[in-house]
Design an enzyme around this catalytic site. Structure first.
Site, short mmCIF file in Angstrom:
data_model
loop_
_atom_site.label_atom_id
_atom_site.label_comp_id
_atom_site.label_asym_id
_atom_site.label_seq_id
_atom_site.Cartn_x
_atom_site.Cartn_y
_atom_site.Cartn_z
N SER A 115 0.76 -1.11 0.01
CA SER A 115 0.17 -0.17 -0.08
C SER A 115 0.80 1.34 -0.02
O SER A 115 1.74 1.37 -0.88
CB SER A 115 -1.07 0.06 1.36
OG SER A 115 -1.70 0.89 1.16
N HIS B 256 -7.54 -5.32 -1.39
CA HIS B 256 -6.18 -4.51 -1.29
C HIS B 256 -5.61 -5.14 0.20
O HIS B 256 -4.26 -5.40 0.21
CB HIS B 256 -6.41 -3.27 -1.11
CG HIS B 256 -5.52 -2.16 -0.77
ND1 HIS B 256 -4.56 -1.77 -1.72
CD2 HIS B 256 -4.92 -1.68 0.34
CE1 HIS B 256 -3.70 -0.86 -1.38
NE2 HIS B 256 -3.94 -1.18 -0.11
#
Length: 302
Positions: free
Chosen positions: A185, A282
């Site tokens: 991320s 994610h």
């Protein structure tokens, strides 16, 4: 007429309620789990590694880092150990287990360096927002920052390369051809930014990097990068399918952003490796990509 107005008001209310639910669900999915962590593998001990930890402080004194170092209980290779630096070190350490390390021991065990923060939480969201994001987008109203300050990647990289790396190298010299860094991320952003700006690492693992952050600042930096600085090292881009997140309420141009980044890097002659995690969100890519990175670094099968 009354019935028509009532129906319209009811429909509008339902749309508003649906939108509120979608936004709350999206917000919940975007937030990492911030429950305090328990003991990790360094506390429990390992037959494969000798662990130690050390604290570092940022140059401005505002952030404290806890760094775990796992040194293989094997003879130092003539060329030095492989070494893997893992960002979000608190959460990364929580993912390491003895069975995982035992599987890795069948190959070439790397030195493990988990660069975290002095907290019992898996993530220090304020500190990582600053440390992992590149400068140049400070004036952009980035909603994912939620008012947090960004743009400190150069200062954090300086601390990493000038303070943390020498400390690790003194204890476990590394093989220059087998130095790696992994991040997820915002951590993936830092890995990409480091790929453009330093040659100390040989392999760069960027897992689900937030490519749209700061109006695609990291993609713009790829365009600006000198091709000569991108040679003789490898980049591993580890992404989802670009669809799963949208199904869960995220508006994402991931496929276009990734395609644009890949095209830029390929034109500059980058040794680029792409990995897909179809069906994974994610957040789910965090453990999956870390496991695969450890497998690659230890040269062991799945």
């Amino acid at each position: 007429m009354f019935k028509t107005v009532l129906v319209l008001r009811t429909a509008n209310l339902l749309r508003l309620l649906s939108l509120a639910f979608l936004l709350s669900t999206t917000s919940a999915l975007a937030r990492p789990d911030l429950k305090p962590l328990g003991k990790n593998i360094a506390d429990k001990g390992s037959a494969c590694y000798q662990f130690e930890s050390h604290l570092f402080t940022s140059a401005d004194g505002k952030r404290r880092y806890k760094v775990w170092i796992g040194i293989p209980k094997k003879t130092l290779p003539a060329a030095g150990y492989p070494v893997l630096y893992m960002l979000d070190g608190n959460a990364a350490m929580a993912r390491l287990s003895e069975p995982m390390l035992l599987r890795m021991s069948k190959g070439s065990l790397p030195v493990l360096v988990a660069v975290g923060y002095d907290t019992d939480l898996p993530f220090d969201v304020i500190a990582r927002s600053y440390d992992y994001t590149p400068p140049g987008a400070e004036r952009i109203n980035e909603p994912r920052m939620r008012g947090r300050k960004g743009g400190g990647s150069h200062q954090f990289r300086q601390l990493l390369l000038e303070k943390i790396v020498p400390y690790v190298e003194e204890r476990a010299p590394s093989d220059p051809q087998k130095r790696a860094i992994w991040g997820h991320s915002f951590g993936g952003l830092f890995v990409l930014d480091s790929f453009y700006n330093t040659a100390w690492f040989h392999d760069y693992f960027a897992a689900a990097p937030s490519l749209s952050w700061g109006r695609q600042r990291i993609v713009a930096l790829a365009k600006e990068s000198d091709p000569a600085h991108l040679q003789h090292k490898s980049l591993y881009l580890m992404e989802g399918d670009g669809v799963t997140e949208q199904r869960k309420g995220f508006a994402s141009d991931l496929k276009d952003e990734e395609s644009q980044l890949n095209q830029i890097l390929e034109q500059k002659g980058v040794d680029l490796h792409l990995s897909r995690y179809p069906g994974q969100t994610h957040g789910q890519i965090f453990p999956s990509s870390l496991t695969d990175t450890l497998r690659i670094m230890s040269n062991t099968a799945q």
